[in-house]
Design a protein around this motif. Structure first.
Motif, PDB file in Angstrom:
ATOM      1  N   ASP A 148      27.233  37.142  21.923  1.00 30.77           N
ATOM      2  CA  ASP A 148      28.507  36.436  22.017  1.00 30.77           C
ATOM      3  C   ASP A 148      28.457  35.228  21.103  1.00 30.77           C
ATOM      4  O   ASP A 148      27.677  34.301  21.334  1.00 30.77           O
ATOM      5  CB  ASP A 148      28.777  35.995  23.464  1.00 30.77           C
ATOM      6  CG  ASP A 148      30.108  35.274  23.609  1.00 30.77           C
ATOM      7  OD1 ASP A 148      31.037  35.600  22.842  1.00 30.77           O
ATOM      8  OD2 ASP A 148      30.221  34.383  24.464  1.00 30.77           O
ATOM      9  N   ALA A 197      22.769  45.054  33.691  1.00 32.49           N
ATOM     10  CA  ALA A 197      24.174  45.447  33.742  1.00 32.49           C
ATOM     11  C   ALA A 197      24.332  46.794  34.432  1.00 32.49           C
ATOM     12  O   ALA A 197      23.458  47.666  34.320  1.00 32.49           O
ATOM     13  CB  ALA A 197      24.749  45.518  32.330  1.00 32.49           C
ATOM     14  N   TRP A 225      29.472  46.190  33.907  1.00 32.87           N
ATOM     15  CA  TRP A 225      29.694  45.249  35.003  1.00 32.87           C
ATOM     16  C   TRP A 225      28.501  44.296  35.081  1.00 32.87           C
ATOM     17  O   TRP A 225      27.345  44.730  35.026  1.00 32.87           O
ATOM     18  CB  TRP A 225      29.848  45.993  36.335  1.00 32.87           C
ATOM     19  CG  TRP A 225      31.136  46.763  36.453  1.00 32.87           C
ATOM     20  CD1 TRP A 225      31.458  47.918  35.824  1.00 32.87           C
ATOM     21  CD2 TRP A 225      32.263  46.414  37.265  1.00 32.87           C
ATOM     22  NE1 TRP A 225      32.718  48.324  36.183  1.00 32.87           N
ATOM     23  CE2 TRP A 225      33.241  47.418  37.080  1.00 32.87           C
ATOM     24  CE3 TRP A 225      32.536  45.353  38.135  1.00 32.87           C
ATOM     25  CZ2 TRP A 225      34.469  47.401  37.733  1.00 32.87           C
ATOM     26  CZ3 TRP A 225      33.765  45.327  38.789  1.00 32.87           C
ATOM     27  CH2 TRP A 225      34.718  46.334  38.583  1.00 32.87           C
ATOM     28  N   LEU A 226      28.801  42.988  35.204  1.00 30.60           N
ATOM     29  CA  LEU A 226      27.758  41.980  35.282  1.00 30.60           C
ATOM     30  C   LEU A 226      27.904  41.156  36.560  1.00 30.60           C
ATOM     31  O   LEU A 226      29.023  40.909  37.037  1.00 30.60           O
ATOM     32  CB  LEU A 226      27.841  41.006  34.097  1.00 30.60           C
ATOM     33  CG  LEU A 226      27.657  41.552  32.683  1.00 30.60           C
ATOM     34  CD1 LEU A 226      27.687  40.385  31.690  1.00 30.60           C
ATOM     35  CD2 LEU A 226      26.375  42.331  32.546  1.00 30.60           C
ATOM     36  N   VAL A 241      27.541  36.588  33.928  1.00 31.22           N
ATOM     37  CA  VAL A 241      28.733  36.331  33.110  1.00 31.22           C
ATOM     38  C   VAL A 241      28.694  34.900  32.592  1.00 31.22           C
ATOM     39  O   VAL A 241      28.967  34.635  31.418  1.00 31.22           O
ATOM     40  CB  VAL A 241      30.022  36.568  33.926  1.00 31.22           C
ATOM     41  CG1 VAL A 241      31.256  36.165  33.108  1.00 31.22           C
ATOM     42  CG2 VAL A 241      30.134  38.024  34.356  1.00 31.22           C
ATOM     43  N   LEU A 252      28.447  34.499  28.667  1.00 32.94           N
ATOM     44  CA  LEU A 252      29.727  34.173  28.044  1.00 32.94           C
ATOM     45  C   LEU A 252      30.139  32.716  28.232  1.00 32.94           C
ATOM     46  O   LEU A 252      31.068  32.257  27.570  1.00 32.94           O
ATOM     47  CB  LEU A 252      30.843  35.070  28.597  1.00 32.94           C
ATOM     48  CG  LEU A 252      31.023  36.439  27.952  1.00 32.94           C
ATOM     49  CD1 LEU A 252      29.850  37.358  28.275  1.00 32.94           C
ATOM     50  CD2 LEU A 252      32.322  37.063  28.428  1.00 32.94           C
ATOM     51  N   LEU A 291      33.005  43.416  32.694  1.00 33.88           N
ATOM     52  CA  LEU A 291      33.009  42.689  31.429  1.00 33.88           C
ATOM     53  C   LEU A 291      33.891  43.373  30.394  1.00 33.88           C
ATOM     54  O   LEU A 291      34.594  42.714  29.620  1.00 33.88           O
ATOM     55  CB  LEU A 291      31.578  42.575  30.894  1.00 33.88           C
ATOM     56  CG  LEU A 291      31.407  41.920  29.527  1.00 33.88           C
ATOM     57  CD1 LEU A 291      31.854  40.475  29.573  1.00 33.88           C
ATOM     58  CD2 LEU A 291      29.974  42.020  29.040  1.00 33.88           C
ATOM     59  N   THR A 292      33.901  44.689  30.373  1.00 36.32           N
ATOM     60  CA  THR A 292      34.697  45.430  29.397  1.00 36.32           C
ATOM     61  C   THR A 292      36.177  45.137  29.580  1.00 36.32           C
ATOM     62  O   THR A 292      36.898  44.851  28.613  1.00 36.32           O
ATOM     63  CB  THR A 292      34.432  46.935  29.526  1.00 36.32           C
ATOM     64  OG1 THR A 292      33.019  47.183  29.463  1.00 36.32           O
ATOM     65  CG2 THR A 292      35.130  47.719  28.425  1.00 36.32           C
ATOM     66  N   ALA A 321      36.990  41.407  28.729  1.00 28.25           N
ATOM     67  CA  ALA A 321      37.101  41.178  27.286  1.00 28.25           C
ATOM     68  C   ALA A 321      38.453  41.669  26.770  1.00 28.25           C
ATOM     69  O   ALA A 321      39.093  41.005  25.948  1.00 28.25           O
ATOM     70  CB  ALA A 321      35.961  41.887  26.555  1.00 28.25           C
TER      71      ALA A 321
END
Length: 353
Positions: free
Chosen positions: A11, A20, A34-35, A40, A44, A76-77, A80
């Motif tokens: 990132d 994950a 998924w985190l 996260v 991030l 997370l997908t 984002a």
């Protein structure tokens, strides 16, 4: 593919290793990542607060994210995608890259404040754009794979000529290996900060599509003249059609009178907005670069190819990859791609009116 995996998340060119969960996507596409909430925040920089997920001044409302949360984990997908940020992944290696959104990049440039950055010179000494606040700055992007490499000595002479008048040159090589740019920098013997953007981070900040490109920045750090194709010599005038004499005369006029040839209100209009496809391409290229540096040349080549297909007009992204892949960046493949762009009406050079 599913289950728990060890994953490296890239990132903004920082790396975080996390555990994950890969879960099937609702639409049958690639699995979603998924985190855990804590991961996260580590990866991030977003923190879960009562009002939502926040990082700095940005907060994503809790209601908007609720459907992406489950048992202390965040999709997370999907998160984002909600932010408009592209994702590129190589599951077999266990790495995922997050890019910046096109809206964020475009808004930052259109606002007129030059994005600050810090990069190393050939000796590893870091220099920041903000170090030059109080001076007029010509931020000049070039590369060893571009004929504009021959312009660097001329830019240096201009820097020396106008330094006493409150002007500084700041050159940035967009080579992906410092050793490719180093000989050309040494030949120019710069007294100005001559930096190297090996990760493409600053090229992304400024939405660079090709070199040579110059951005003029005033004493307050505001963009006086946005991205403009500018040569300092006429060595390649037959190809570019651009007169370096006019460029240098205009720059001297700006330093002397403060007139950049562009009305301040026109800066936003003359700033070409980013596009989702270009941001996806840069994200794929960032992932490819990481893969190449970590011993996965086959996977890297695939992601570099994807980047070139997504945004063929982004010459900087695909041409800077050529030397890494053993392809001559001034050979037949380059000219074939260039000809295809010209036939499609896509400009190679983008001078301002």
């Amino acid at each position: 593919m599913g289950g728990t995996v060890e994953l490296t998340i890239l990132d903004d060119h920082s790396e975080t290793r996390v555990a994950a969960d890969l879960r099937p996507a609702p639409d049958g596409a690639d699995p979603h990542v998924w985190l855990a909430h804590a991961d996260v925040e580590r990866a991030l920089g977003f923190t879960r607060k009562p009002q939502g997920w926040c990082r700095g001044d940005v907060c994503v409302p809790a209601a908007a994210v609720a459907r992406f949360e489950d048992a202390g984990r965040l999709d997370l997908t999907a998160f984002a995608a909600l932010l408009g940020r592209p994702v590129a992944a190589e599951p077999a290696v266990g790495v995922l890259a997050l890019g910046a959104s096109a809206d964020d990049r475009s808004a930052a440039l259109a606002a007129g404040q030059a994005p600050d950055f810090s990069l190393p010179d050939v000796h590893g000494v870091r220099h920041a754009l903000s170090d030059l606040r109080g001076r007029k700055v010509a931020l000049v992007f070039w590369a060893s794979w571009c004929g504009c490499r021959y312009d660097l000595p001329t830019w240096e002479r201009l820097h020396a000529e106008l330094a006493a008048d409150g002007f500084s040159l700041l050159s940035v090589a967009v080579d992906r290996r410092a050793e490719d740019a180093a000989p050309w920098i040494a030949e120019a013997a710069p007294t100005h900060p001559a930096l190297i953007d090996v990760d493409g981070r600053v090229a992304d900040l400024y939405q660079l599509l090709n070199v040579p490109t110059a951005v003029w920045i005033d004493e307050d750090g505001r963009i006086a003249r946005p991205s403009d194709t500018q040569f300092a010599t006429d060595l390649f005038r037959s190809m570019s059609g651009l007169d370096s004499g006019r460029t240098l005369a205009a720059l001297r006029r700006w330093v002397a009178t403060g007139d950049p040839g562009v009305d301040a209100d026109a800066v936003a209009a003359l700033t070409e907005p980013g596009t989702p496809a270009r941001q996806r391409a840069r994200t794929e290229a960032a992932l490819a670069l990481w893969l190449l540096r970590h011993g996965h040349p086959g996977a890297a080549e695939r992601h570099f190819a994807t980047a070139a297909d997504l945004a063929p007009e982004d010459v900087t992204t695909w041409r800077s990859a050529m030397p890494l892949l053993g392809v001559d960046p001034m050979g037949d493949e380059y000219f074939a791609r260039r000809a295809a762009l010209e036939e499609a009406g896509v400009p190679i050079y983008r001078p301002l009116p």
